[in-house]
Design an enzyme around this catalytic site. Sequence first.
Site, PDB file in Angstrom:
ATOM      1  N   ASN A 154       0.886  -1.165   0.000  1.00 18.98           N
ATOM      2  CA  ASN A 154       0.000   0.000   0.000  1.00 18.98           C
ATOM      3  C   ASN A 154       0.924   1.216   0.000  1.00 18.98           C
ATOM      4  O   ASN A 154       1.498   1.552   1.028  1.00 18.98           O
ATOM      5  CB  ASN A 154      -0.898  -0.021   1.243  1.00 18.98           C
ATOM      6  CG  ASN A 154      -1.715   1.248   1.381  1.00 18.98           C
ATOM      7  OD1 ASN A 154      -1.736   2.085   0.469  1.00 18.98           O
ATOM      8  ND2 ASN A 154      -2.380   1.410   2.515  1.00 18.98           N
ATOM      9  N   LYS A 171       0.217   4.247  -0.245  1.00 20.73           N
ATOM     10  CA  LYS A 171      -0.369   5.464   0.342  1.00 20.73           C
ATOM     11  C   LYS A 171      -0.065   6.656  -0.585  1.00 20.73           C
ATOM     12  O   LYS A 171      -0.034   6.478  -1.800  1.00 20.73           O
ATOM     13  CB  LYS A 171       0.129   5.651   1.782  1.00 20.73           C
ATOM     14  CG  LYS A 171      -0.073   4.363   2.608  1.00 20.73           C
ATOM     15  CD  LYS A 171       0.087   4.532   4.083  1.00 20.73           C
ATOM     16  CE  LYS A 171      -0.167   3.180   4.765  1.00 20.73           C
ATOM     17  NZ  LYS A 171      -0.145   3.252   6.212  1.00 20.73           N
ATOM     18  N   HIS A 189      -9.528   1.384   4.796  1.00 22.50           N
ATOM     19  CA  HIS A 189      -8.261   1.548   5.525  1.00 22.50           C
ATOM     20  C   HIS A 189      -8.504   2.469   6.716  1.00 22.50           C
ATOM     21  O   HIS A 189      -9.295   3.412   6.635  1.00 22.50           O
ATOM     22  CB  HIS A 189      -7.190   2.132   4.593  1.00 22.50           C
ATOM     23  CG  HIS A 189      -5.820   2.039   5.198  1.00 22.50           C
ATOM     24  ND1 HIS A 189      -5.396   2.921   6.161  1.00 22.50           N
ATOM     25  CD2 HIS A 189      -4.818   1.154   5.015  1.00 22.50           C
ATOM     26  CE1 HIS A 189      -4.161   2.566   6.542  1.00 22.50           C
ATOM     27  NE2 HIS A 189      -3.795   1.498   5.862  1.00 22.50           N
ATOM     28  N   GLU A 242      -6.893   4.808   7.827  1.00 22.72           N
ATOM     29  CA  GLU A 242      -6.644   6.234   7.531  1.00 22.72           C
ATOM     30  C   GLU A 242      -7.869   6.859   6.860  1.00 22.72           C
ATOM     31  O   GLU A 242      -8.127   8.057   7.024  1.00 22.72           O
ATOM     32  CB  GLU A 242      -5.372   6.362   6.674  1.00 22.72           C
ATOM     33  CG  GLU A 242      -4.125   6.076   7.524  1.00 22.72           C
ATOM     34  CD  GLU A 242      -2.938   5.501   6.781  1.00 22.72           C
ATOM     35  OE1 GLU A 242      -2.892   5.576   5.547  1.00 22.72           O
ATOM     36  OE2 GLU A 242      -2.046   4.946   7.462  1.00 22.72           O
ATOM     37  N   GLU A 263      -5.514  -4.936  10.322  1.00 23.10           N
ATOM     38  CA  GLU A 263      -4.495  -3.914  10.559  1.00 23.10           C
ATOM     39  C   GLU A 263      -4.765  -3.221  11.895  1.00 23.10           C
ATOM     40  O   GLU A 263      -5.582  -2.281  11.952  1.00 23.10           O
ATOM     41  CB  GLU A 263      -4.521  -2.873   9.442  1.00 23.10           C
ATOM     42  CG  GLU A 263      -4.214  -3.441   8.073  1.00 23.10           C
ATOM     43  CD  GLU A 263      -3.589  -2.398   7.150  1.00 23.10           C
ATOM     44  OE1 GLU A 263      -2.546  -2.707   6.576  1.00 23.10           O
ATOM     45  OE2 GLU A 263      -4.116  -1.285   7.047  1.00 23.10           O
ATOM     46  N   GLY A 311       2.563   2.207  10.770  1.00 25.32           N
ATOM     47  CA  GLY A 311       3.526   3.295  10.634  1.00 25.32           C
ATOM     48  C   GLY A 311       4.229   3.663  11.930  1.00 25.32           C
ATOM     49  O   GLY A 311       4.883   4.696  12.019  1.00 25.32           O
ATOM     50  N   SER A 368       3.389  -2.256  10.237  1.00 27.25           N
ATOM     51  CA  SER A 368       4.845  -2.349  10.439  1.00 27.25           C
ATOM     52  C   SER A 368       5.410  -3.729  10.088  1.00 27.25           C
ATOM     53  O   SER A 368       6.339  -4.210  10.732  1.00 27.25           O
ATOM     54  CB  SER A 368       5.227  -1.964  11.871  1.00 27.25           C
ATOM     55  OG  SER A 368       4.848  -0.617  12.126  1.00 27.25           O
TER      56      SER A 368
HETATM   57  P1  13P Z   1       3.063   0.278   7.552  1.00 21.48           P
HETATM   58  O1  13P Z   1       3.553  -1.024   6.964  1.00 21.48           O
HETATM   59  O2  13P Z   1       3.844   1.473   7.050  1.00 21.48           O
HETATM   60  O3  13P Z   1       2.959   0.206   9.040  1.00 21.48           O
HETATM   61  O4  13P Z   1       1.583   0.504   7.005  1.00 21.48           O
HETATM   62  C1  13P Z   1       0.669  -0.524   7.107  1.00 21.48           C
HETATM   63  C2  13P Z   1      -0.547  -0.159   6.354  1.00 21.48           C
HETATM   64  O5  13P Z   1      -1.271   0.751   6.734  1.00 21.48           O
HETATM   65  C3  13P Z   1      -0.838  -0.890   5.134  1.00 21.48           C
HETATM   66  O6  13P Z   1      -2.103  -0.598   4.648  1.00 21.48           O
END
Ligand code: 13P
Length: 250
Positions: A9, A11, A95, A97, A167, A173, A212
């Site tokens: 992903n 982002k 997601h 976010e 997740e 992150g 992560s």
């Molecule tokens: P990270 O791997 O950067 O923690 O992000 C995970 C994520 O949100 C994947 O959709």
Amino acid sequence: MIRPLIAGNWKMNKVPTEAATWLGDLKEKLKQTDAGHADILLCVPATHLGAMVAAQGFLALGGQDMSQHESGAYTGEISAAMLKDAGASYVIVGHSERREYHKEDDALLNAKVKKALEHNLIPILCVGESEAQRDAGKAKDVVIAQLKADLEGISFASADDLVIAYEPIWAIGTGKTATADDAQEMCAAIRQTLAELYPDQASRIRILYGGSMKPSNAQELLSKADINGGLIGGASLKTDDLLALVAAAK
Ligand code: 13P
């Protein structure tokens, strides 16, 4: 045995020209890599799909969000048909976010999952608890409630038509990862719920872990029975890390 899915992903990172160069690098490295045991997917900003469409021979492409509407006066939105036509075969839905920064609720996500399936896009439905919810002992209840609400009234033809990503929000992150045992416990609970909803397909639906995930912890997570791949943010931006994650899925 479920074929693992290593899904990046990206982002809101890179620009389309960088993405094309990155892809060339990945393609060269893949020639020297044993990657036949896993599916590789990159969920990229929609603007990048055109520059990456040539990659379809060796990996799949996906969007990161889409509108619940078919088409029309929705300025700034991207439809399922647009993603599909631009080369995507998957789309991330829900997601954390999007849930947090764009206030997307379960009713909206349910409509998005339906719309994705109507257009033969495979939704990667994300679920996960916050740190406060975990500390309060409510993690499982939260995740199962999200799953049931987001999938309400939804059916599909094949187990390949849906992917779930667990997740935990506190692990995204942050460098903090769920322990492999905690992640497995939650993914098993997710599969149990899927078995209630889709008895014929649940054992073959792919469940990913995200938060992560990186080369140093991927193998342990991916060795768990109900973790069939990863949804990877930061580590998916570097070709070497992505390939290390693919290797860890063997
Ligand atoms: P990270 O791997 O950067 O923690 O992000 C995970 C994520 O949100 C994947 O959709």
